[in-house]
Design a protein around this motif. Sequence first.
Motif, PDB file in Angstrom:
ATOM      1  N   ARG A 225     -15.647 -35.194  -3.668  1.00  0.00           N
ATOM      2  CA  ARG A 225     -16.736 -34.896  -2.728  1.00  0.00           C
ATOM      3  C   ARG A 225     -17.815 -35.968  -2.799  1.00  0.00           C
ATOM      4  N   VAL A 226     -18.306 -36.358  -1.645  1.00  0.00           N
ATOM      5  CA  VAL A 226     -19.472 -37.236  -1.584  1.00  0.00           C
ATOM      6  C   VAL A 226     -20.695 -36.368  -1.888  1.00  0.00           C
ATOM      7  N   GLN A 227     -21.311 -36.594  -3.043  1.00  0.00           N
ATOM      8  CA  GLN A 227     -22.392 -35.720  -3.519  1.00  0.00           C
ATOM      9  C   GLN A 227     -23.742 -36.220  -2.991  1.00  0.00           C
ATOM     10  N   ARG A 228     -23.978 -35.924  -1.733  1.00  0.00           N
ATOM     11  CA  ARG A 228     -25.186 -36.426  -1.084  1.00  0.00           C
ATOM     12  C   ARG A 228     -26.459 -35.864  -1.705  1.00  0.00           C
ATOM     13  N   GLU A 229     -26.361 -34.685  -2.344  1.00  0.00           N
ATOM     14  CA  GLU A 229     -27.553 -34.095  -2.961  1.00  0.00           C
ATOM     15  C   GLU A 229     -27.994 -34.870  -4.198  1.00  0.00           C
ATOM     16  N   ARG A 230     -27.107 -35.686  -4.758  1.00  0.00           N
ATOM     17  CA  ARG A 230     -27.452 -36.495  -5.932  1.00  0.00           C
ATOM     18  C   ARG A 230     -27.831 -37.927  -5.559  1.00  0.00           C
ATOM     19  N   PRO A 237     -23.613 -47.256   4.566  1.00  0.00           N
ATOM     20  CA  PRO A 237     -24.440 -47.291   5.784  1.00  0.00           C
ATOM     21  C   PRO A 237     -24.478 -45.979   6.559  1.00  0.00           C
ATOM     22  N   THR A 238     -23.307 -45.438   6.885  1.00  0.00           N
ATOM     23  CA  THR A 238     -23.241 -44.200   7.666  1.00  0.00           C
ATOM     24  C   THR A 238     -22.055 -43.371   7.195  1.00  0.00           C
ATOM     25  N   PRO A 239     -22.098 -42.046   7.406  1.00  0.00           N
ATOM     26  CA  PRO A 239     -20.930 -41.221   7.075  1.00  0.00           C
ATOM     27  C   PRO A 239     -19.669 -41.682   7.787  1.00  0.00           C
ATOM     28  N   GLU A 241     -18.821 -44.719   8.652  1.00  0.00           N
ATOM     29  CA  GLU A 241     -18.281 -45.912   8.006  1.00  0.00           C
ATOM     30  C   GLU A 241     -17.585 -45.547   6.697  1.00  0.00           C
ATOM     31  N   TYR A 242     -18.135 -44.578   5.973  1.00  0.00           N
ATOM     32  CA  TYR A 242     -17.484 -44.138   4.736  1.00  0.00           C
ATOM     33  C   TYR A 242     -16.104 -43.557   5.040  1.00  0.00           C
ATOM     34  N   THR A 243     -16.026 -42.716   6.072  1.00  0.00           N
ATOM     35  CA  THR A 243     -14.753 -42.096   6.434  1.00  0.00           C
ATOM     36  C   THR A 243     -13.717 -43.140   6.826  1.00  0.00           C
ATOM     37  N   VAL A 244     -14.139 -44.128   7.587  1.00  0.00           N
ATOM     38  CA  VAL A 244     -13.230 -45.188   8.011  1.00  0.00           C
ATOM     39  C   VAL A 244     -12.680 -45.955   6.812  1.00  0.00           C
ATOM     40  N   GLY A 245     -13.532 -46.215   5.824  1.00  0.00           N
ATOM     41  CA  GLY A 245     -13.098 -47.001   4.679  1.00  0.00           C
ATOM     42  C   GLY A 245     -12.430 -46.213   3.574  1.00  0.00           C
ATOM     43  N   GLY A 271     -14.114 -33.803   7.239  1.00  0.00           N
ATOM     44  CA  GLY A 271     -14.537 -34.791   8.205  1.00  0.00           C
ATOM     45  C   GLY A 271     -15.245 -35.971   7.592  1.00  0.00           C
ATOM     46  N   LEU A 272     -15.577 -35.893   6.276  1.00  0.00           N
ATOM     47  CA  LEU A 272     -16.206 -37.008   5.593  1.00  0.00           C
ATOM     48  C   LEU A 272     -15.198 -37.660   4.647  1.00  0.00           C
ATOM     49  N   GLU A 273     -14.973 -37.058   3.466  1.00  0.00           N
ATOM     50  CA  GLU A 273     -13.997 -37.671   2.562  1.00  0.00           C
ATOM     51  C   GLU A 273     -12.573 -37.186   2.821  1.00  0.00           C
ATOM     52  N   ILE A 274     -12.427 -36.089   3.545  1.00  0.00           N
ATOM     53  CA  ILE A 274     -11.082 -35.565   3.820  1.00  0.00           C
ATOM     54  C   ILE A 274     -11.058 -34.909   5.193  1.00  0.00           C
TER      55      ILE A 274
END
Length: 314
Positions: A225-230, A237-239, A241-245, A271-274
């Motif tokens: 999980r992308v732990q955005r709260e931490r 740059p953007t969610p 771009e993270y998903t694409v990479g 929709g973000l990491e999976i």
Amino acid sequence: MKHLLSAADLSLDEITGILDLAEEMSQVQSRPVKKLPALRGRTVVNLFFEDSTRTRSSFELAGKWLSADVINVSAKGSSVSKGESLRDTVLTVAAMGVDALVIRHMASGAPQQAAQWVDAHVLNAGDGTHEHPTQALLDAFSMRRHFRASDPDVDWRDKTVAVVGDLTHSRVVRSNVLLLRTLGARVVLVAPPTLLPSGVHSWPAEVSTDLDEVLGSADVVMMLRVQRERMSGGYFPTPREYTVGYGLTRDRLARLKPGAAICHPGPMNRGLEISADAADSAASLVLDQVASGVAVRMSVLYHLLGGDDEGGTR
């Protein structure tokens, strides 16, 4: 075994023993009456200073199905909200004569510190960005079951596990690297350069920043999980771009090695990491991991509490 604080504390024989006993414990889940008398008379306190659904619920079920008395204490409903320190809280609970403390805390090293203050058994249920040993055990349990479906004699030395995502803020990755390497598996860590932990190249694992290069050789792909709260800064740059990479998208799902499995410790950012296609695919072990959590934690509690007062096991 007196405490379970780190995956590094476990030898190969101990890991195998816990996983083998978890296989037996898993049969309880299919029974009409889910009770074993193994820990009758024992008291387990789940001391959670962070929010949790899967870990706390599975520890509670594990204790109750073994007939232990289980008490849940959360920071929001305890004297911690009045300013009580960790030390005072742990000593107060232990003074009531409990047998085990299951501790989740936002500070790395909190369970290790608590183990020095009390005589009770201490289990690390996740400490900061440090470790989460029972999560690594249940992940290995789910993987082993998956491998055994096609090969009863699993040789971990032939297996490659790719752990992908927010490595910097993950406690799961540290425990998984230690435990999977003890089992003999090849571990490849994949993340953007901004999410690689300091000193990661000294870990007993390979490191890559190219998910597509690793994907075809992995027997298991574990998405974190992308732990955005931490996150306090711009790690990407953007969610999108993270998903694409680094996201396990529909296209990447189609390029997985035949027979490869997908894991995720949860909760998932769909929709973000999976992608939903990957999370719900036939290759996904996500719900198996949740179910395995109860059996594995039953096994761990029994190994700690099922023997004599010196921590031995019957």
